[in-house]
Every structure is written in structure tokens, then in C-alpha cells.
Design a protein around this motif. Structure first.
Motif, PDB file in Angstrom:
ATOM      1  N   VAL A  76      54.483   5.831  36.308  1.00 19.63           N
ATOM      2  CA  VAL A  76      53.624   7.291  36.369  1.00 19.63           C
ATOM      3  C   VAL A  76      53.124   6.434  35.143  1.00 19.63           C
ATOM      4  CG1 VAL A  76      53.430   9.089  35.835  1.00 19.63           C
ATOM      5  CG2 VAL A  76      55.010   8.653  37.626  1.00 19.63           C
ATOM      6  N   LEU A  77      52.276   6.379  35.122  1.00 19.98           N
ATOM      7  CA  LEU A  77      51.311   6.486  33.921  1.00 19.98           C
ATOM      8  C   LEU A  77      50.224   7.048  33.642  1.00 19.98           C
ATOM      9  CD1 LEU A  77      50.244   4.699  32.034  1.00 19.98           C
ATOM     10  CD2 LEU A  77      49.137   3.054  33.019  1.00 19.98           C
ATOM     11  N   THR A  78      50.193   8.050  32.402  1.00 24.30           N
ATOM     12  CA  THR A  78      49.012   9.081  32.656  1.00 24.30           C
ATOM     13  C   THR A  78      48.962   9.360  30.697  1.00 24.30           C
ATOM     14  OG1 THR A  78      49.349  11.578  32.448  1.00 24.30           O
ATOM     15  CG2 THR A  78      51.722  10.274  32.538  1.00 24.30           C
ATOM     16  N   ASN A  79      47.298  10.556  31.012  1.00 21.82           N
ATOM     17  CA  ASN A  79      47.110  11.096  29.452  1.00 21.82           C
ATOM     18  C   ASN A  79      48.162  12.114  29.066  1.00 21.82           C
ATOM     19  OD1 ASN A  79      46.002   8.001  29.038  1.00 21.82           O
ATOM     20  ND2 ASN A  79      44.256   9.225  29.061  1.00 21.82           N
ATOM     21  N   GLY A  80      48.688  12.476  27.799  1.00 18.22           N
ATOM     22  CA  GLY A  80      48.788  13.494  27.916  1.00 18.22           C
ATOM     23  C   GLY A  80      50.069  13.868  26.257  1.00 18.22           C
ATOM     24  N   ALA A  81      50.607  14.375  26.426  1.00 14.73           N
ATOM     25  CA  ALA A  81      51.516  14.767  25.597  1.00 14.73           C
ATOM     26  C   ALA A  81      52.328  14.790  26.104  1.00 14.73           C
ATOM     27  CB  ALA A  81      51.660  17.036  24.985  1.00 14.73           C
ATOM     28  N   GLY A  82      53.301  13.720  25.620  1.00 14.80           N
ATOM     29  CA  GLY A  82      55.023  13.025  26.397  1.00 14.80           C
ATOM     30  C   GLY A  82      55.558  14.074  26.845  1.00 14.80           C
ATOM     31  N   ASP A  83      56.182  15.235  26.214  1.00 15.90           N
ATOM     32  CA  ASP A  83      57.316  16.077  26.543  1.00 15.90           C
ATOM     33  C   ASP A  83      56.435  17.355  27.313  1.00 15.90           C
ATOM     34  OD1 ASP A  83      58.913  15.253  24.512  1.00 15.90           O
ATOM     35  OD2 ASP A  83      58.149  16.487  23.345  1.00 15.90           O
ATOM     36  N   GLN A  84      55.344  17.343  28.007  1.00  8.59           N
ATOM     37  CA  GLN A  84      54.685  18.528  28.366  1.00  8.59           C
ATOM     38  C   GLN A  84      54.957  17.573  29.689  1.00  8.59           C
ATOM     39  OE1 GLN A  84      54.405  20.963  28.885  1.00  8.59           O
ATOM     40  NE2 GLN A  84      52.472  21.587  29.750  1.00  8.59           N
ATOM     41  N   GLN A  85      54.475  16.397  30.230  1.00  5.57           N
ATOM     42  CA  GLN A  85      53.948  15.424  31.424  1.00  5.57           C
ATOM     43  C   GLN A  85      55.633  14.740  31.683  1.00  5.57           C
ATOM     44  OE1 GLN A  85      51.141  16.651  31.472  1.00  5.57           O
ATOM     45  NE2 GLN A  85      49.545  13.793  32.380  1.00  5.57           N
ATOM     46  N   ARG A  86      56.459  14.854  30.609  1.00 10.03           N
ATOM     47  CA  ARG A  86      57.389  14.499  31.534  1.00 10.03           C
ATOM     48  C   ARG A  86      58.320  15.617  31.947  1.00 10.03           C
ATOM     49  NH1 ARG A  86      59.413   9.497  30.201  1.00 10.03           N
ATOM     50  NH2 ARG A  86      58.496   8.335  28.492  1.00 10.03           N
ATOM     51  N   ALA A  87      58.457  16.786  31.723  1.00 10.14           N
ATOM     52  CA  ALA A  87      58.394  18.424  31.820  1.00 10.14           C
ATOM     53  C   ALA A  87      57.665  18.174  33.588  1.00 10.14           C
ATOM     54  CB  ALA A  87      58.831  19.507  31.493  1.00 10.14           C
ATOM     55  N   LYS A  88      56.711  18.586  33.595  1.00 12.64           N
ATOM     56  CA  LYS A  88      55.953  18.350  34.848  1.00 12.64           C
ATOM     57  C   LYS A  88      56.821  17.920  36.313  1.00 12.64           C
ATOM     58  CE  LYS A  88      51.671  18.893  33.295  1.00 12.64           C
ATOM     59  NZ  LYS A  88      49.972  18.382  33.343  1.00 12.64           N
ATOM     60  N   LEU A  89      56.982  16.492  35.640  1.00 12.68           N
ATOM     61  CA  LEU A  89      57.826  15.131  36.442  1.00 12.68           C
ATOM     62  C   LEU A  89      59.224  15.623  36.536  1.00 12.68           C
ATOM     63  CD1 LEU A  89      56.737  11.491  35.137  1.00 12.68           C
ATOM     64  CD2 LEU A  89      56.020  12.426  36.711  1.00 12.68           C
ATOM     65  N   GLU A  90      59.213  16.064  35.381  1.00 13.79           N
ATOM     66  CA  GLU A  90      61.384  16.916  35.750  1.00 13.79           C
ATOM     67  C   GLU A  90      60.860  18.253  36.815  1.00 13.79           C
ATOM     68  OE1 GLU A  90      63.607  16.007  35.594  1.00 13.79           O
ATOM     69  OE2 GLU A  90      63.610  13.555  33.452  1.00 13.79           O
ATOM     70  N   ARG A  91      60.237  19.407  36.913  1.00 11.95           N
ATOM     71  CA  ARG A  91      59.709  20.365  37.868  1.00 11.95           C
ATOM     72  C   ARG A  91      60.200  20.279  39.150  1.00 11.95           C
ATOM     73  NH1 ARG A  91      58.695  25.281  36.524  1.00 11.95           N
ATOM     74  NH2 ARG A  91      58.042  26.573  38.367  1.00 11.95           N
ATOM     75  N   HIS A  92      59.019  18.739  39.190  1.00 12.53           N
ATOM     76  CA  HIS A  92      58.717  18.092  40.308  1.00 12.53           C
ATOM     77  C   HIS A  92      59.646  17.477  41.160  1.00 12.53           C
ATOM     78  CE1 HIS A  92      55.896  21.214  40.976  1.00 12.53           C
ATOM     79  NE2 HIS A  92      55.297  20.801  39.379  1.00 12.53           N
ATOM     80  N   GLU A  93      60.497  17.325  40.864  1.00 17.55           N
ATOM     81  CA  GLU A  93      60.959  15.828  40.958  1.00 17.55           C
ATOM     82  C   GLU A  93      61.115  14.622  41.612  1.00 17.55           C
ATOM     83  OE1 GLU A  93      63.687  17.934  44.240  1.00 17.55           O
ATOM     84  OE2 GLU A  93      64.697  19.704  42.909  1.00 17.55           O
ATOM     85  N   LEU A  94      60.115  14.836  40.233  1.00 20.22           N
ATOM     86  CA  LEU A  94      59.311  12.915  40.284  1.00 20.22           C
ATOM     87  C   LEU A  94      59.806  12.432  39.897  1.00 20.22           C
ATOM     88  CD1 LEU A  94      56.079  14.405  40.950  1.00 20.22           C
ATOM     89  CD2 LEU A  94      56.616  12.968  42.721  1.00 20.22           C
ATOM     90  N   ALA A  95      60.702  12.749  38.413  1.00 24.79           N
ATOM     91  CA  ALA A  95      61.122  11.986  37.260  1.00 24.79           C
ATOM     92  C   ALA A  95      62.390  10.604  37.872  1.00 24.79           C
ATOM     93  CB  ALA A  95      62.086  12.313  36.121  1.00 24.79           C
TER      94      ALA A  95
END
Length: 230
Positions: A111-130
């Protein structure tokens, strides 16, 4: 031949079931009046802070809000609550998850994304993408964002491959940026703005779920994917 595949997050894998303006209202309402001027100030500063790869863009945005409102809260508290509201509003479709699973089964995937690190990683964790991807590159973590060539080069370094594919929904940030860095872009958009936009991408799909179709990906990563070479 190894093909590394990188996905954008917001607008590509992730959408929202609550509009951004309503998210702002939900955050601010317990502490005062959520005015249009406050929301405009929030957006302007937030996007500028993200573009600058600042470490706490949400706090900076709410500092601007507090300068023109009398909200009974601190910028840090508002930022924290708003990030949770945004996270709860985030949606990743079953099709998007299946696409990532299918690609990751046979190809180096990130995943390559713009944004705040903690917030973008939290989305990945929440939706089991990480756990499905091998690499996560966020502009707020690395100090440079799309469409700058350097962030794409970081992604290449994280997932070396003979071929590099990028899937994104922003023409300037994702398609132009990826192409200029040597990636093969896949444009996720309902209707390209014109022939030049469509021609800039190796493939155009209306949603990331369309990549489940046999011809969704350009060659050489159509089904069946080539075996991984680790």
C-alpha cells in the motif's frame, strides 16, 4: 518475471459511509457550533498539512478551527476524536479485500498512500488489510508524498520487482505520479476526464472490484498470476 503491485488507500481500497462534512459536524457538535467557515478552515489546513507531510495534520487543522470558533475543547482532543470518527466511517468492500488477497497470493503487494501514518495504518488494521500486504508506505511517515517521484522510489525499494504496478484513483497523484516514476498505472475512476487521462493508464476500471474480472489487470498479471520468485 516478478511484478510488484501497490495500492492507493483512500478512494481506491477505502471509501466512507459518512460524508466528510458530516464527520466534522459529529466531532465538533458536542463542543459548539460547527460553522461552514470552521469546516472550510479545517479542510484547507488539513490538506496543506498532509501535502507538507506534517506529523499531526489533524491537530493542526483543529488549531485553525479554534482560532475562529469558541469550541470548548483542545485541538488535540478534537483531532483524536475526529480520527476515531473517520476510522468508524471508513469502509472497505468485500471485493476490495478479495482483490488484495488474490494479488498478494502470487505477487509482492503493498500500500502506498498519502496521509498521516498512524491514521492510515489504523484503517488498514481495522479492515484486516495490514496482514495481507508486505509493505506500507505513508507520506506522513517518510516525509514526501505523491506525486513526488521519491515516494514511488521508496515503494520500489520496499518491493523490488521486474515490473511495478500502481492502482489508484487520483489522476495527478496516482496516474501521472506513478507513470513518471516508471510504474504501470491502473486508474480507478467512473469516467476518465478525457482521452489523455485514459491513455496515461495501462488500464481503467470503474471500481477496484472490477480487477476481479479476468481482464481487469493488464498483462502480465491477469489470471493466473505468474508464480512468485522470492
Amino acid at each position: 518475471m516478478t511484478t510488484a503491485v501497490h495500492f492507493d488507500l483512500d478512494g481506491t481500497l477505502c471509501s466512507y459511509d459518512v460524508p466528510f462534512d458530516e464527520q466534522f459536524v459529529r466531532t465538533v457538535s458536542p463542543y459548539g457550533e460547527p460553522t461552514d467557515a470552521a469546516y472550510e478552515a479545517y479542510l484547507e489546513v488539513l490538506f496543506d498539512a498532509i501535502d507538507r507531510c506534517e506529523s499531526e495534520p489533524y491537530r493542526r487543522a483543529f488549531e485553525a478551527v479554534l482560532e475562529i470558533t469558541d469550541l470548548d475543547a483542545t485541538a488535540a482532543a478534537l483531532a483524536r476524536e475526529h480520527c476515531e470518527t473517520e476510522l468508524e466511517a471508513s469502509v472497505v468492500s468485500d471485493d476490495a479485500i478479495r482483490v488484495v488477497e488474490r494479488v498478494a497470493a502470487t505477487n509482492p503487494t503493498g500500500v502506498l498512500t498519502n496521509g498521516a501514518g498512524d491514521q492510515q495504518r489504523a484503517k488498514l488494521e481495522r479492515h484486516e488489510l495490514a496482514d495481507l500486504v508486505e509493505s506500507v508506505i505513508v507520506s506522513g511517515d517518510v516525509g514526501v508524498g505523491k506525486p513526488n517521484r521519491r515516494i514511488f522510489e521508496r515503494a520500489m525499494a520496499a518491493l523490488p520487482g521486474d515490473d511495478q504496478v500502481y492502482v489508484g484513483d487520483s489522476y495527478e497523484e496516482d496516474i501521472v505520479g506513478a507513470r513518471s516514476a516508471g510504474f504501470r498505472p491502473i486508474y480507478v475512476v467512473d469516467d476518465p476526464g478525457g482521452r489523455n487521462e485514459a491513455d496515461a493508464a495501462d488500464a481503467v476500471v470503474s471500481s477496484v472490484g472490477d480487477l476481479l474480472e479476468p481482464d481487469g489487470f493488464p498483462e502480465p498479471i491477469r489470471r493466473p498470476f505468474e508464480p512468485r520468485r522470492d
